[in-house]
Design an enzyme around this catalytic site. Structure first.
Site, PDB file in Angstrom:
ATOM      1  N   ASP A   1      10.264 -29.776 -26.493  1.00 32.21           N
ATOM      2  CA  ASP A   1      10.111 -30.538 -27.723  1.00 32.21           C
ATOM      3  C   ASP A   1       8.757 -30.165 -28.293  1.00 32.21           C
ATOM      4  OD1 ASP A   1      11.732 -32.458 -29.328  1.00 32.21           O
ATOM      5  OD2 ASP A   1       9.785 -33.445 -29.409  1.00 32.21           O
TER       6      ASP A   1
ATOM      7  N   TYR B   1       7.462 -23.517 -39.228  1.00 30.65           N
ATOM      8  CA  TYR B   1       6.277 -23.533 -40.091  1.00 30.65           C
ATOM      9  C   TYR B   1       5.413 -22.282 -39.903  1.00 30.65           C
ATOM     10  CZ  TYR B   1       7.492 -28.505 -40.491  1.00 30.65           C
ATOM     11  OH  TYR B   1       8.149 -29.689 -40.715  1.00 30.65           O
TER      12      TYR B   1
ATOM     13  N   LYS C   1       2.724 -13.292 -31.290  1.00 28.79           N
ATOM     14  CA  LYS C   1       2.947 -14.744 -31.295  1.00 28.79           C
ATOM     15  C   LYS C   1       3.135 -15.231 -29.862  1.00 28.79           C
ATOM     16  CE  LYS C   1       5.847 -18.622 -32.588  1.00 28.79           C
ATOM     17  NZ  LYS C   1       7.027 -19.205 -33.225  1.00 28.79           N
TER      18      LYS C   1
HETATM   19  O1  LIG Z   1       6.477 -22.570 -37.116  1.00 30.37           O
HETATM   20  C1  LIG Z   1       6.845 -23.003 -36.040  1.00 30.37           C
HETATM   21  N1  LIG Z   1       6.657 -22.242 -34.932  1.00 30.37           N
HETATM   22  C2  LIG Z   1       6.943 -22.651 -33.703  1.00 30.37           C
HETATM   23  O2  LIG Z   1       6.754 -21.922 -32.719  1.00 30.37           O
HETATM   24  C3  LIG Z   1       7.471 -23.968 -33.610  1.00 30.37           C
HETATM   25  N2  LIG Z   1       7.831 -24.714 -32.580  1.00 30.37           N
HETATM   26  C4  LIG Z   1       8.281 -25.865 -33.098  1.00 30.37           C
HETATM   27  N3  LIG Z   1       8.184 -25.870 -34.430  1.00 30.37           N
HETATM   28  C5  LIG Z   1       8.605 -26.917 -35.382  1.00 30.37           C
HETATM   29  O3  LIG Z   1       8.943 -28.064 -34.656  1.00 30.37           O
HETATM   30  C6  LIG Z   1      10.360 -28.276 -34.651  1.00 30.37           C
HETATM   31  C7  LIG Z   1      10.800 -28.554 -33.254  1.00 30.37           C
HETATM   32  O4  LIG Z   1      11.603 -29.721 -33.183  1.00 30.37           O
HETATM   33  P1  LIG Z   1      12.454 -29.899 -31.860  1.00 30.37           P
HETATM   34  O5  LIG Z   1      11.565 -29.680 -30.677  1.00 30.37           O
HETATM   35  O6  LIG Z   1      13.238 -31.131 -31.921  1.00 30.37           O
HETATM   36  O7  LIG Z   1      13.420 -28.628 -31.904  1.00 30.37           O
HETATM   37  P2  LIG Z   1      14.719 -28.347 -32.755  1.00 30.37           P
HETATM   38  O8  LIG Z   1      15.322 -29.619 -33.253  1.00 30.37           O
HETATM   39  O9  LIG Z   1      14.386 -27.308 -33.773  1.00 30.37           O
HETATM   40  O10 LIG Z   1      15.679 -27.685 -31.649  1.00 30.37           O
HETATM   41  P3  LIG Z   1      16.137 -28.357 -30.237  1.00 30.37           P
HETATM   42  O11 LIG Z   1      15.366 -27.626 -29.180  1.00 30.37           O
HETATM   43  O12 LIG Z   1      15.789 -29.813 -30.281  1.00 30.37           O
HETATM   44  O13 LIG Z   1      17.602 -28.091 -30.141  1.00 30.37           O
HETATM   45  C8  LIG Z   1      10.954 -26.955 -35.113  1.00 30.37           C
HETATM   46  O14 LIG Z   1      12.235 -27.108 -35.711  1.00 30.37           O
HETATM   47  C9  LIG Z   1       9.890 -26.483 -36.079  1.00 30.37           C
HETATM   48  O15 LIG Z   1       9.997 -27.174 -37.298  1.00 30.37           O
HETATM   49  C10 LIG Z   1       7.690 -24.708 -34.777  1.00 30.37           C
HETATM   50  N4  LIG Z   1       7.395 -24.226 -35.986  1.00 30.37           N
HETATM   51 MG   LIG Z   2      15.428 -31.170 -31.946  1.00 29.54          MG
END
Ligand SMILES: O=c1[nH]c(=O)c2ncn([C@@H]3O[C@H](COP(=O)(O)OP(=O)(O)OP(=O)(O)O)[C@@H](O)[C@H]3O)c2[nH]1
Ligand SMILES: [Mg+2]
Length: 201
Positions: A71, A156, A177
């Protein structure tokens, strides 16, 4: 080859985990790759750790195997820590990276460069049926750019300039990255566990 289930439906995360786990000859398998369809897990927690645990524990219970979940999100100081745990859906449903970026840039209008400090946060949870869940946290410090640039990565990345860089995360190569990201820093802390997993499974 050994497998590690990653409880994510985010293809950007899945790609990064595949690269990390390949070093240990472990095949990282994300939820859409499993033969059976997994329902979305409601992220009802109030912290990254709670949400990571929800995802890892529910899938581990269902499959009866160890599962890793991530997360993560972007914490912006000038926005009192938003979007934080709401990063994925900051501009509403359905999840849309471009709308999220535009919302952040709009909210930061008039905020000067020195005040645009931010960090990516990643909490990993490893759930093993019958054992306590293990957590590791990683950060990547940086600033929010005035406008977007680059097309690598996801989320982002086009508006995040990591400290000591002049380019956005989306202008860096996948390899670069993965050397500096919050996810990489969290996985580095799991390294002993991953190594152990690789030899014993
Ligand atoms: O520019 C970015 N580079 C990254 O490396 C990164 N890591 C996370 N994020 C942001 O944070 C949300 C996670 O939310 P999150 O942990 O709930 O994941 P998710 O809903 O996308 O997928 P899931 O793993 O839950 O299925 C993501 O969607 C992104 O908007 C990132 N943005
Ligand atoms: Mg999620």
């Amino acid at each position: 080859m050994n497998e590690m289930i990653i409880a994510t439906k985010n293809p950007g995360k899945a790609k990064e985990f595949k690269t990390f786990f390949a070093r240990y000859r472990i095949n990282a398998v994300s939820l859409p790759e499993l033969p059976r369809e997994m329902d979305d897990i409601e992220e009802t927690g109030t912290t990254f750790a709670e949400n990571a645990a929800l995802k890892a524990e529910q899938i581990a219970e269902l499959l009866g195997k160890p599962v890793l979940a991530d997360d993560s999100g972007l914490v912006i100081d000038a926005l009192s820590g938003r979007p934080g745990i709401f990063s994925a859906r900051y501009a509403g449903e359905p999840k849309d990276d471009m709308k999220n970026i535009h919302k952040v840039l709009r909210e930061l209008q008039g905020v000067g460069a020195p005040e645009r400090t931010a960090r990516f946060v990643c909490v990993l949870a490893v759930a093993i049926p019958g054992e306590p869940t293990v957590f590791k946290k990683g950060y990547c410090e940086g600033k929010i750019a005035a406008e977007q640039a680059g097309s690598n990565g996801f989320g982002y990345d086009p508006i995040f300039i990591p400290d000591r860089y002049t380019k956005t995360m989306a202008e860096l190569s996948h390899e670069e990255k993965n050397r500096i990201s919050h996810r990489r820093h969290a996985i580095d802390q799991l390294e002993d566990w991953v190594r152990q997993y690789a030899v014993s499974n």
